[in-house]
Design an enzyme around this catalytic site. Sequence first.
Site: not given
Ligand code: ZN
Length: 429
Positions: A338-339, A342, A367
């Site tokens: 997830h990170e 980003h 997101e």
């Molecule tokens: Zn996030």
Amino acid sequence: MDLEKGGIHLCSEKRDRANELSIDIIQLCREYNENIITDPGHVNIFPASKIPKRLHHLVSPIYRNLSGASKGSLGSRDNMKEQGFRLATESSTLQGFLQCVPDAGVRKVAYVQGNSVPHANLEVLDKLIATRHEFAQLMGYKSYAEFALHSTMAASPEVVLSFLLEMSKVVRPKADQEFEAIQNFKRENSGDPRGELEPWDEAYFTWLMKSATYKLDSSVIASYFPLPQCIEGLKVLVESLFGVTFHKVPLAPGESWHPDVMKIVLHHPTEGDLGYLYLDLKSRKGKYPICAHFAIRGGRRVSETEYQLPVVALVCNFSGSSLAPVRLNHFEVETLFHEFGHALHSLLSRTEYQHFSGTRVVLDFAETPSNLFESYAWDYRVLKTFAKHYSTGDIIPKELVESMVGAKKMFAATELQRQPFHLFRSSMQ
Ligand SMILES: [Zn+2]
């Protein structure tokens, strides 16, 4: 648009008021969060036998005088004390607790207490709602919701509402089936054929049903995810998706804030270097206790021929000793992916101005890349490229991944239904 959000277009009197209200809003939000930390609430549970041994790390022992012990009874005062446990009903502890406590009465008091503190926030919320409303009206909007949504992709509260209503309608039949299944499971397992499913039952019985169906052992799963291999997996993924490679580069003296930090450069065969990524993934004393992505420098066009490369950092808190390589549980693998989504969003974006680079996009788009990357952590085609057993080197079995996915999906409709539920509950009050 960003400047107008602060009231730059208003007359000086209104602008001053808008400034005051913005400061009040920030302070009320901070007060709200502080109250949650300082007053998590607690419950005292007697006797100690109501708490299974495996949950003892979540509670602390307490003692009370046994009532009904007559004055003339034998034994010292100490013998007349009864041991129990105190649970601080802070949200992540409460969640783990509600999943594993067999005693329904204990679950009920913990659930009710945990969901009714801190009382001080009732007043903070009233003030926050009033302040936000005044601010929004000053800005020329009907409501704060309209103000907050107007610069997002959703654009208006009506769009959000109709989306949630539509989704809720689609999910409803499946969520009803799941509810019935959980209720039947409770009735079969509690010996009460007419027992109703209570709010404090859901976490407990869904957890039991998942473990009974899939027999997952988190330590077995973690043995396939040593941290260096997970980073290798991300490398394979970006190469196949974007034709981009990454490799470790040395740090200049004084460049990093801790010896654990690793620096990586992203490289494209024709475009050249694309940006830099610092990885600081292991937990240590005094470290910021969450997992997050930080943009240290945004990308921007400097001139016709020059582009300022973005620099980002991923800070996580994966635990493990310095001797053995860290092995991640699957939730942590998902978090890392997830990170990293980003980070890539920041590293691969090419914008004229720094103000719009990377994750500095409309809030409801921010997101999207991270959620996309999260889903790769559940995809066997991706997992088989790097998830290998730390000692045997065997690739993670397909059946194991299928069980993990099955357990995740088992009550998916119930999970989805929670979103509209929160919204409609709050709009009904
Ligand atoms: Zn996030």
